[in-house]
Write a protein that holds these residues in place. Sequence first.
Motif, mmCIF file in Angstrom:
data_model
loop_
_atom_site.group_PDB
_atom_site.id
_atom_site.type_symbol
_atom_site.label_atom_id
_atom_site.label_comp_id
_atom_site.label_asym_id
_atom_site.label_seq_id
_atom_site.Cartn_x
_atom_site.Cartn_y
_atom_site.Cartn_z
ATOM 1 N N LYS B 5 0.826 -1.205 0.000
ATOM 2 C CA LYS B 5 0.000 0.000 0.000
ATOM 3 C C LYS B 5 0.859 1.253 0.000
ATOM 4 N N GLN B 6 0.509 2.152 -0.885
ATOM 5 C CA GLN B 6 1.089 3.489 -0.882
ATOM 6 C C GLN B 6 -0.071 4.430 -0.636
ATOM 7 N N ASN B 7 -0.172 4.900 0.574
ATOM 8 C CA ASN B 7 -1.375 5.620 0.993
ATOM 9 C C ASN B 7 -1.442 7.058 0.523
ATOM 10 N N SER B 8 -0.315 7.588 0.044
ATOM 11 C CA SER B 8 -0.333 8.962 -0.462
ATOM 12 C C SER B 8 -0.340 8.930 -1.978
ATOM 13 N N PRO B 9 -1.452 9.328 -2.593
ATOM 14 C CA PRO B 9 -1.482 9.329 -4.062
ATOM 15 C C PRO B 9 -0.534 10.360 -4.663
ATOM 16 N N SER B 85 10.331 14.496 -10.635
ATOM 17 C CA SER B 85 8.872 14.479 -10.737
ATOM 18 C C SER B 85 8.436 13.294 -11.592
ATOM 19 N N ALA B 86 7.709 12.387 -10.982
ATOM 20 C CA ALA B 86 7.320 11.132 -11.633
ATOM 21 C C ALA B 86 6.395 10.390 -10.676
ATOM 22 N N VAL B 87 5.900 9.256 -11.129
ATOM 23 C CA VAL B 87 5.161 8.361 -10.239
ATOM 24 C C VAL B 87 6.135 7.321 -9.703
ATOM 25 N N TYR B 88 6.113 7.125 -8.395
ATOM 26 C CA TYR B 88 7.003 6.165 -7.754
ATOM 27 C C TYR B 88 6.188 4.973 -7.254
ATOM 28 N N PHE B 89 6.619 3.796 -7.667
ATOM 29 C CA PHE B 89 5.952 2.558 -7.251
ATOM 30 C C PHE B 89 6.838 1.795 -6.284
ATOM 31 N N LYS B 105 0.039 1.111 -5.641
ATOM 32 C CA LYS B 105 -0.635 1.894 -6.678
ATOM 33 C C LYS B 105 0.164 3.113 -7.103
ATOM 34 N N GLY B 106 1.217 3.425 -6.383
ATOM 35 C CA GLY B 106 2.066 4.519 -6.793
ATOM 36 C C GLY B 106 1.782 5.832 -6.083
ATOM 37 N N THR B 107 2.814 6.670 -5.994
ATOM 38 C CA THR B 107 2.708 8.032 -5.468
ATOM 39 C C THR B 107 3.286 8.972 -6.505
ATOM 40 N N MET B 108 2.490 9.973 -6.881
ATOM 41 C CA MET B 108 2.984 10.948 -7.850
ATOM 42 C C MET B 108 3.741 12.040 -7.101
ATOM 43 N N LEU B 109 5.017 12.191 -7.418
ATOM 44 C CA LEU B 109 5.859 13.208 -6.797
ATOM 45 C C LEU B 109 6.009 14.390 -7.745
ATOM 46 N N LEU B 110 5.750 15.572 -7.230
ATOM 47 C CA LEU B 110 5.952 16.794 -7.996
ATOM 48 C C LEU B 110 6.962 17.649 -7.268
ATOM 49 N N VAL B 111 8.091 17.894 -7.923
ATOM 50 C CA VAL B 111 9.133 18.733 -7.346
ATOM 51 C C VAL B 111 9.115 20.069 -8.088
ATOM 52 N N SER B 112 8.808 21.119 -7.365
ATOM 53 C CA SER B 112 8.691 22.430 -7.993
ATOM 54 C C SER B 112 9.971 23.238 -7.784
ATOM 55 N N PRO B 113 10.338 24.028 -8.807
ATOM 56 C CA PRO B 113 11.574 24.834 -8.726
ATOM 57 C C PRO B 113 11.463 25.914 -7.657
#
Lengths: 113, 113
Positions: B5-9, B85-89, B105-113
């Motif tokens: 389980k990856q609880n943070s989408p 920035s990508a989806v991490y499984f 199910k994966g967590t989408m990581l967004l790294v902003s400048p």
Amino acid sequence: DSGVTQTPKHLITATGQRVTLRCSPRSGDLSVYWYQQSLDQGLQFLIQYYNGEERAKGNILERFSAQQFPDLHSELNLSSLELGDSALYFCASSPLTSGYEQYFGPGTRLTVT
Amino acid sequence: DQQVKQNSPSLSVQEGRISILNCDYTNSMFDYFLWYKKYPAEGPTFLISISSIKDKNEDGRFTVFLNKSAKHLSLHIVPSQPGDSAVYFCAASDQSGYSTLTFGKGTMLLVSP
């Protein structure tokens, strides 16, 4: 580039039809795995082949079948297609019979209309 | 029943800060864990792994921590970069026989400048 190739990249077909997805593993890898990724779902393991023999089955429907040929490429056959079969289908390969690191192809996006 | 389980989408982080992605598992037979990164329109790419005999594995900016008693693992990315920035499984294997990978199910990581 993982070295795993999949064709076609995109496939659009109608319900009730049959399609074949193709995968060529990395050079030297004997294991091939097939996964399905539906919307908002993780990667669901379907089936594994090792050197031409089926090794493990996951959540693969009876309408789906696969095989691995002597040159180690693999095909996933999907028949009597339903709207719910629309998904990304990934192939992965590894040099070992067990899990460890698997190397994924770019996937085939199947759309059933 | 989801065994991984990856609880943070999703997760948003500023460039240069630490990203922490979490994963929980329920199957006590799992003894090898992997993280994959996935960009849009590409297949998942192996990132880092850890065996259950270790509690930490480091590779450059990426570190995976494993807490077996809590059945929890985490991936730390320091410092985070926009290209991360990508989806991490998260995935797990039990290495028994011809083991396969069970993915979250994966967590989408967004790294902003």
